[in-house]
Design an enzyme around this catalytic site. Structure first.
Site, PDB file in Angstrom:
ATOM      1  N   GLY A   1       0.820  -1.215   0.000  1.00  0.00           N
ATOM      2  CA  GLY A   1       0.000   0.000   0.000  1.00  0.00           C
ATOM      3  C   GLY A   1       0.850   1.260   0.000  1.00  0.00           C
ATOM      4  O   GLY A   1       0.702   2.118   0.871  1.00  0.00           O
TER       5      GLY A   1
ATOM      6  N   THR B   1       0.971   3.476  -2.555  1.00  0.00           N
ATOM      7  CA  THR B   1       0.527   4.482  -3.530  1.00  0.00           C
ATOM      8  C   THR B   1      -0.022   5.739  -2.872  1.00  0.00           C
ATOM      9  O   THR B   1      -0.312   6.724  -3.551  1.00  0.00           O
ATOM     10  CB  THR B   1      -0.574   3.898  -4.441  1.00  0.00           C
ATOM     11  OG1 THR B   1      -1.619   3.387  -3.600  1.00  0.00           O
ATOM     12  CG2 THR B   1      -0.045   2.788  -5.332  1.00  0.00           C
ATOM     13  N   ALA B   2      -0.194   5.717  -1.547  1.00  0.00           N
ATOM     14  CA  ALA B   2      -0.798   6.872  -0.857  1.00  0.00           C
ATOM     15  C   ALA B   2      -0.433   6.815   0.623  1.00  0.00           C
ATOM     16  O   ALA B   2       0.149   5.831   1.099  1.00  0.00           O
ATOM     17  CB  ALA B   2      -2.330   6.826  -1.015  1.00  0.00           C
ATOM     18  N   GLY B   3      -0.776   7.877   1.333  1.00  0.00           N
ATOM     19  CA  GLY B   3      -0.763   7.905   2.793  1.00  0.00           C
ATOM     20  C   GLY B   3       0.514   7.427   3.463  1.00  0.00           C
ATOM     21  O   GLY B   3       1.630   7.773   3.055  1.00  0.00           O
TER      22      GLY B   3
ATOM     23  N   ARG C   1      -2.392  -1.374  -5.815  1.00  0.00           N
ATOM     24  CA  ARG C   1      -3.174  -1.750  -7.005  1.00  0.00           C
ATOM     25  C   ARG C   1      -3.077  -0.697  -8.099  1.00  0.00           C
ATOM     26  O   ARG C   1      -3.199  -1.009  -9.273  1.00  0.00           O
ATOM     27  CB  ARG C   1      -4.651  -1.928  -6.622  1.00  0.00           C
ATOM     28  CG  ARG C   1      -4.927  -3.117  -5.739  1.00  0.00           C
ATOM     29  CD  ARG C   1      -6.315  -3.029  -5.136  1.00  0.00           C
ATOM     30  NE  ARG C   1      -6.449  -1.793  -4.357  1.00  0.00           N
ATOM     31  CZ  ARG C   1      -7.560  -1.372  -3.788  1.00  0.00           C
ATOM     32  NH1 ARG C   1      -8.670  -2.072  -3.923  1.00  0.00           N
ATOM     33  NH2 ARG C   1      -7.580  -0.257  -3.093  1.00  0.00           N
TER      34      ARG C   1
ATOM     35  N   TYR D   1     -14.425  -2.638  11.182  1.00  0.00           N
ATOM     36  CA  TYR D   1     -13.055  -2.101  11.085  1.00  0.00           C
ATOM     37  C   TYR D   1     -12.346  -2.292  12.429  1.00  0.00           C
ATOM     38  O   TYR D   1     -11.184  -2.713  12.468  1.00  0.00           O
ATOM     39  CB  TYR D   1     -13.086  -0.621  10.671  1.00  0.00           C
ATOM     40  CG  TYR D   1     -11.699  -0.019  10.545  1.00  0.00           C
ATOM     41  CD1 TYR D   1     -10.817  -0.462   9.560  1.00  0.00           C
ATOM     42  CD2 TYR D   1     -11.267   0.989  11.410  1.00  0.00           C
ATOM     43  CE1 TYR D   1      -9.542   0.075   9.447  1.00  0.00           C
ATOM     44  CE2 TYR D   1      -9.999   1.532  11.304  1.00  0.00           C
ATOM     45  CZ  TYR D   1      -9.140   1.074  10.309  1.00  0.00           C
ATOM     46  OH  TYR D   1      -7.870   1.606  10.207  1.00  0.00           O
TER      47      TYR D   1
HETATM   48  P1  NDP Z   1      -4.642   5.491   2.346  1.00  0.00           P
HETATM   49  O1  NDP Z   1      -6.028   5.235   1.837  1.00  0.00           O
HETATM   50  O2  NDP Z   1      -4.039   6.833   2.105  1.00  0.00           O
HETATM   51  O3  NDP Z   1      -3.654   4.360   1.793  1.00  0.00           O
HETATM   52  C1  NDP Z   1      -4.045   3.020   1.784  1.00  0.00           C
HETATM   53  C2  NDP Z   1      -3.056   2.219   0.955  1.00  0.00           C
HETATM   54  O4  NDP Z   1      -3.452   0.843   0.997  1.00  0.00           O
HETATM   55  C3  NDP Z   1      -3.028   2.641  -0.500  1.00  0.00           C
HETATM   56  O5  NDP Z   1      -1.702   2.674  -0.975  1.00  0.00           O
HETATM   57  C4  NDP Z   1      -3.814   1.541  -1.200  1.00  0.00           C
HETATM   58  O6  NDP Z   1      -3.271   1.312  -2.507  1.00  0.00           O
HETATM   59  C5  NDP Z   1      -3.507   0.329  -0.316  1.00  0.00           C
HETATM   60  N1  NDP Z   1      -4.540  -0.687  -0.450  1.00  0.00           N
HETATM   61  C6  NDP Z   1      -5.836  -0.621  -0.077  1.00  0.00           C
HETATM   62  N2  NDP Z   1      -6.488  -1.734  -0.417  1.00  0.00           N
HETATM   63  C7  NDP Z   1      -5.583  -2.532  -1.049  1.00  0.00           C
HETATM   64  C8  NDP Z   1      -5.651  -3.813  -1.669  1.00  0.00           C
HETATM   65  N3  NDP Z   1      -6.779  -4.515  -1.696  1.00  0.00           N
HETATM   66  N4  NDP Z   1      -4.531  -4.320  -2.220  1.00  0.00           N
HETATM   67  C9  NDP Z   1      -3.374  -3.630  -2.201  1.00  0.00           C
HETATM   68  N5  NDP Z   1      -3.245  -2.411  -1.642  1.00  0.00           N
HETATM   69  C10 NDP Z   1      -4.345  -1.868  -1.082  1.00  0.00           C
HETATM   70  O7  NDP Z   1      -4.733   5.198   3.905  1.00  0.00           O
HETATM   71  P2  NDP Z   1      -3.653   5.256   5.085  1.00  0.00           P
HETATM   72  O8  NDP Z   1      -2.304   5.543   4.593  1.00  0.00           O
HETATM   73  O9  NDP Z   1      -4.233   6.092   6.147  1.00  0.00           O
HETATM   74  O10 NDP Z   1      -3.780   3.750   5.568  1.00  0.00           O
HETATM   75  C11 NDP Z   1      -2.679   2.875   5.700  1.00  0.00           C
HETATM   76  C12 NDP Z   1      -2.960   1.924   6.841  1.00  0.00           C
HETATM   77  O11 NDP Z   1      -3.060   2.664   8.060  1.00  0.00           O
HETATM   78  C13 NDP Z   1      -4.281   1.152   6.739  1.00  0.00           C
HETATM   79  O12 NDP Z   1      -4.053  -0.165   7.195  1.00  0.00           O
HETATM   80  C14 NDP Z   1      -5.219   1.909   7.668  1.00  0.00           C
HETATM   81  O13 NDP Z   1      -6.240   1.080   8.138  1.00  0.00           O
HETATM   82  C15 NDP Z   1      -4.248   2.303   8.755  1.00  0.00           C
HETATM   83  N6  NDP Z   1      -4.600   3.407   9.621  1.00  0.00           N
HETATM   84  C16 NDP Z   1      -4.947   4.626   9.105  1.00  0.00           C
HETATM   85  C17 NDP Z   1      -5.240   5.675   9.970  1.00  0.00           C
HETATM   86  C18 NDP Z   1      -5.685   7.002   9.478  1.00  0.00           C
HETATM   87  O14 NDP Z   1      -6.379   7.729  10.239  1.00  0.00           O
HETATM   88  N7  NDP Z   1      -5.335   7.419   8.284  1.00  0.00           N
HETATM   89  C19 NDP Z   1      -5.115   5.515  11.419  1.00  0.00           C
HETATM   90  C20 NDP Z   1      -4.763   4.188  11.843  1.00  0.00           C
HETATM   91  C21 NDP Z   1      -4.488   3.193  10.969  1.00  0.00           C
HETATM   92  P3  NDP Z   1      -4.141   1.054  -3.828  1.00  0.00           P
HETATM   93  O15 NDP Z   1      -5.451   1.747  -3.653  1.00  0.00           O
HETATM   94  O16 NDP Z   1      -3.291   1.620  -4.924  1.00  0.00           O
HETATM   95  O17 NDP Z   1      -4.236  -0.429  -3.901  1.00  0.00           O
HETATM   96  C1  8X3 Z   2      -8.056   4.890  11.525  1.00  0.00           C
HETATM   97  C2  8X3 Z   2      -8.319   5.740  12.708  1.00  0.00           C
HETATM   98  O1  8X3 Z   2     -10.053   6.411  14.431  1.00  0.00           O
HETATM   99  O2  8X3 Z   2     -10.800   6.226  12.134  1.00  0.00           O
HETATM  100  O3  8X3 Z   2      -7.679   3.603  11.901  1.00  0.00           O
HETATM  101  O4  8X3 Z   2     -10.345   4.258  13.436  1.00  0.00           O
HETATM  102  S1  8X3 Z   2      -9.964   5.645  13.183  1.00  0.00           S
END
Ligand code: NDP
Ligand code: 8X3
Length: 251
Positions: free
Chosen positions: A7, A9-11, A32, A151
């Site tokens: 993952g 591609t973002a975040g 993806r 979730y």
């Molecule tokens: P983003 O949506 O910005 O990034 C999510 C990443 O996961 C993307 O690169 C996406 O890539 C990839 N991804 C999602 N589904 C799939 C799939 N089926 N196969 C392969 N890659 C996948 O979110 P975050 O950076 O915030 O999230 C990253 C992690 O942190 C997650 O596990 C999220 O649950 C967790 N998290 C996030 C928090 C928040 O508040 N942001 C807080 C706590 C935890 P692509 O779409 O290109 O496949």
């Molecule tokens: C992402 C943070 O608070 O939306 O895991 O669950 S929250």
């Protein structure tokens, strides 16, 4: 040193790839969205002169995960850190009104995806007699909140699995770290609210959330501690958030 980030591609994943590449780590990046992934690969190679292997697959697709990761070129088999980051939430609704398809996507991505990738990479780490798996949990694993239901359950599973993996992998000297962030401004909310920008923006209204680079810095810190030191479980929120439920938001 080599890190594999799912993952990217973002975040968090993207910021972590930048952080490690900036510190001269070679990176296997996955996701993806091929175009975003290859753009990031080109940027990291051009900016930091590191090696980057972009791999496009869906972590929910067991066959794709195993066929891709079990056939890594030899030069990429010495993986030091696996960062199981790919994940997210789809929908935010009461348990009775939520969609079963969203529940399946949440569980298949956050839990099964992590299992497939870890099982595919572990043989390399066991053969290398070292390695570090960093799993992305959430405050949602620690506090169940209204409309978080599946979730929260998925991230609680990541929490439990991380602990179990740490125990079982002791003989192989493989570290396992779980990181549990609170609200962070990534594409997470946009995905959760299925592209509704107003709802996504409201998630972060009235306070300064965590940013992707905050998490990237923490992951880098965990990954670069001496080998006798393992951060097992780390909960991190922005200063305006106390846990999975309580915030100090300004009107
Ligand atoms: P983003 O949506 O910005 O990034 C999510 C990443 O996961 C993307 O690169 C996406 O890539 C990839 N991804 C999602 N589904 C799939 C799939 N089926 N196969 C392969 N890659 C996948 O979110 P975050 O950076 O915030 O999230 C990253 C992690 O942190 C997650 O596990 C999220 O649950 C967790 N998290 C996030 C928090 C928040 O508040 N942001 C807080 C706590 C935890 P692509 O779409 O290109 O496949
Ligand atoms: C992402 C943070 O608070 O939306 O895991 O669950 S929250």
């Amino acid at each position: 040193m080599i890190i594999l980030i799912t993952g990217a591609t973002a975040g968090f994943g993207k910021a972590t790839a930048e952080k490690f590449a900036a510190n001269n780590w070679d990176c296997i990046i996955t996701g993806r969205r091929k175009e975003k992934l290859f753009q990031l690969a080109e940027k990291l190679i051009a900016t930091y002169k590191v090696k980057v292997l972009p791999l496009v697959f869906d972590v929910r697709n067991k066959e794709e995960v195993f066929s891709t990761l079990q056939n890594l070129p030899n030069e990429w088999k010495q993986i030091d850190v696996l960062y199981n980051n790919a994940g997210g939430a789809w929908g935010r609704d009461s348990f009775e009104n939520g969609l079963i398809e969203d529940y399946e996507t949440i569980l298949n991505t956050n839990v099964n995806g992590l299992l497939y990738v870890s099982k595919a990479i572990l043989p390399y780490m066991i053969a290398n007699k070292k390695g570090h798996i960093i799993n992305m949990g959430s405050v949602a694993a620690k506090n169940m909140y209204q409309y978080g239901n599946v979730y929260c359950a998925a991230k609680a599973a990541v929490d439990a699995l991380s602990h179990s993996m740490r125990i079982d992998l002791l003989p192989h000297k493989i570290k396992v770290t779980a990181i549990h962030p609170g609200a962070a401004n990534t594409e997470f909310a946009l995905v959760r609210f299925k592209g509704d920008e107003t709802k996504a923006a409201a998630t972060y209204k009235g306070f300064e959330p965590l940013h992707s680079n905050d998490i990237a810095d923490i992951i880098y810190y965990c990954a670069t501690l001496p080998y006798n030191v393992c951060i097992n479980d780390l909960v991190v929120t922005c200063t305006a958030q106390a846990d999975g439920i309580y915030f100090n938001k300004e009107a």
